[in-house]
Scaffold this active site. Structure first.
Site, PDB file in Angstrom:
ATOM      1  CG  ASP A  87      12.985  10.594  12.039  1.00  0.00           C
ATOM      2  OD1 ASP A  87      12.420   9.809  11.256  1.00  0.00           O
ATOM      3  OD2 ASP A  87      12.797  11.816  12.046  1.00  0.00           O
ATOM      4  CD  GLU A 217     -12.014  -1.984   1.602  1.00  0.00           C
ATOM      5  OE1 GLU A 217     -11.578  -2.075   2.753  1.00  0.00           O
ATOM      6  OE2 GLU A 217     -11.453  -1.319   0.720  1.00  0.00           O
ATOM      7  CG  ASP A 236      -5.612   1.152  -1.311  1.00  0.00           C
ATOM      8  OD1 ASP A 236      -4.577   1.029  -0.620  1.00  0.00           O
ATOM      9  OD2 ASP A 236      -6.757   1.038  -0.838  1.00  0.00           O
ATOM     10  CG  HIS A 241      -4.952  -6.448  -1.861  1.00  0.00           C
ATOM     11  ND1 HIS A 241      -3.767  -6.810  -1.261  1.00  0.00           N
ATOM     12  CD2 HIS A 241      -5.384  -5.353  -1.183  1.00  0.00           C
ATOM     13  CE1 HIS A 241      -3.516  -5.981  -0.261  1.00  0.00           C
ATOM     14  NE2 HIS A 241      -4.475  -5.083  -0.190  1.00  0.00           N
ATOM     15  CE  LYS A 345     -10.751   2.091   0.339  1.00  0.00           C
ATOM     16  NZ  LYS A 345     -10.219   0.956   1.089  1.00  0.00           N
TER      17      LYS A 345
END
Ligand code: BG6
Length: 493
Positions: A87, A217, A236, A241, A345
């Protein structure tokens, strides 16, 4: 292929990214002879697995998707896999988890072997992982570290992570991944632009009307609320991108095909983006959130009703699952050419593409002509299509008709199109950072995104609803419609 001797240590090695993307890509690298005989893949996670458990998990979860018929090759790949339970230490002086001792012993004596630390874990662990690896003496001069996105959630956060990682690794050792840069069409864009003579003279505001970059998407976000509520489509997808794609379309020809030359040119594009904030954010940006609808003939819930362990909160109501922006690159080549970016999305299809729309002919002698359009399809069906006007055969009136000149990579090269991660992992092993984001690029991108988010947050409004299975909220169509343009919705061959 060159076989690279390496120990790949994957933090978060049993997580979704590792199981879905990294391990399949590494299997293909191995199958194609790009891993040296003694290369090892060491997954590190908190799960109490031993090597055999981990191999069993990969056998059960990864192999079925690979159609790995070659039993000997698969067996060799499995033997490369190891698991270490460790960890991150909670604080600077916190005791080190005993797993680090095992990792240290495993790596001892292999200091001359390429060593890659792949951080497939949440960004808040990047600093602590690097510190722990540094303290354990695991970082050799030839070591590399790969950072997965998101790199922070704003400029300040990205700087903090970059500082923390930079305290242990030199910039030349840091590989910030943006998997879109590994996609075949994206690399082809550079070849198309800079290995052909016909495009570059018309690649400017004199000939180009506008550019569209879409990453649509059809999937939703079930089970991702914990991450997505605090990210949203802008962080995101757009910050990384889509802006990277914009850079490759808009950049000046670099002097050499060289890691720094290319990244220098991309940085200049980011620095030329016209800032958007205040009232401009309302005019030039659109955010949406999907409500219930139908995708692929199936009824699907809205964002707030997606099945998840975490119930929706106020943050869920405000987060955008769709974003569109009208960007401008303020330089000599691009002045006045809008770059429309959109991602969402639960759109009707999965489709990522760059569309370059040329201007109308200066003087038309035929009825009903349409402007040329160059479509670079990233997925599905990687390829390049140029819409040209051609005469329909026949003896009657000459009527031009739009037809595609099409290049399908799969049909032309008769080769499997490798997954982006395969390409990028090969580059990491070879030590080539050209397709990775440099610190200044990431920070410049956040510097442009931050004011948009700040404006959205300060107005406190909710995103515009759009039904799942539709191509985004009304506002996204108005963004182009205002100037008589429309999103490219054609499904090409
Ligand atoms: C990731 C995003 O970076 O890219 C995901 O976090 C998104 O939300 C994914 O689904 C899309 O990648 P691809 O390669 O399927 O277009």
């Amino acid at each position: 292929p060159v076989a690279h001797a390496a120990d790949l240590v994957v933090f978060g090695g049993t997580g979704d990214l590792s199981m879905r993307k990294l391990l399949p890509a590494l299997y293909h690298c191995d199958r194609d002879g790009r891993l040296a005989p003694d290369a090892r893949i060491i997954a590190v996670s908190r799960g109490g697995l031993d090597d055999a458990d981990f191999r069993g998990k990969v056998e059960a979860e990864v192999r079925p998707g690979l159609h790995a018929g070659d039993a000997a090759g698969w067996g060799r790949f499995l033997r490369r896999l190891h698991h270490v339970c460790a960890d991150v230490p909670a604080g600077h002086d916190a005791p080190v988890h005993p797993g680090w001792g095992r990792l240290t012993r495993m790596l001892a004596g292999r200091e001359d072997t390429g060593r890659v630390f792949y951080l497939a874990s949440p960004p808040m662990t990047f600093g602590p992982f690097c510190r722990a690896a540094g303290r354990a003496g695991l970082v050799t001069p030839s070591s590399r570290v790969v950072l997965e996105k998101p790199l922070g959630r704003d400029l300040a956060g990205a700087r903090r992570i970059n500082d923390e990682v930079g305290a242990v690794f030199g910039e030349h050792q840091i590989f910030r991944i943006d998997h879109y840069l590994g996609k075949e069409t994206v690399q082809n864009l550079l070849v198309l632009r800079f290995a052909n003579a016909f495009l570059e003279p018309i690649w400017n505001s004199l000939w180009i009307d506008h550019v569209q970059i879409t990453a649509a998407e059809s999937v939703g976000t079930p089970g991702r609320r914990g991450y997505y509520d605090h990210a949203g489509a802008l962080r995101d997808m757009v910050q990384n991108h889509l802006l990277q794609l914009l850079c490759l379309v808009a950049m000046e020809p670099p002097a050499r095909n060289d890691r720094e030359a290319i990244r220098d040119e991309k940085l200049k594009v980011l620095q030329s983006l016209r800032p958007i904030s205040g009232t401009e954010a309302a005019r030039f940006t659109v955010r949406g959130q999907y409500t219930a609808g139908r995708v692929d003939g199936r009824a699907v819930p809205g964002y707030l009703d997606e099945p998840d362990d975490t119930p929706p909160t106020d943050a869920s109501r405000h987060v955008e699952t769709f974003a569109a922006i009208r960007a401008e690159v303020k330089n000599w080549r691009w002045a006045g050419v809008p770059f429309y970016l959109r991602t969402g999305k639960r759109m009707p299809y999965r489709r990522s593409e760059i569309v370059v729309q040329f201007k109308d002919v200066p003087h038309s002698i035929f009825p009903g002509g349409e402007p040329n359009r160059l479509v670079l399809r990233l997925q599905p069906g990687e390829g390049i299509h140029l819409r040209i006007m051609a005469k329909e055969p026949g003896a009657g009136e000459v009527v031009p008709r739009p037809v595609p000149l099409s290049l399908s990579f799969a049909d032309t090269f008769h080769a499997r199109v490798p997954d982006a991660y395969e390409r990028l992992l090969t580059d990491v092993l070879a030590g080539d950072p050209t397709l990775f984001m440099r610190r200044d690029e990431v920070e410049a991108a956040w510097g442009w995104i931050d004011p948009v988010i700040a404006t959205w947050e300060s107005t406190g409004g909710l995103p515009e609803p759009y039904a799942a299975g539709t191509s985004g909220p009304v506002g996204a169509h108005e963004l182009l419609g205002r100037s008589g343009r429309a999103w490219h919705e054609e499904d090409l061959p």
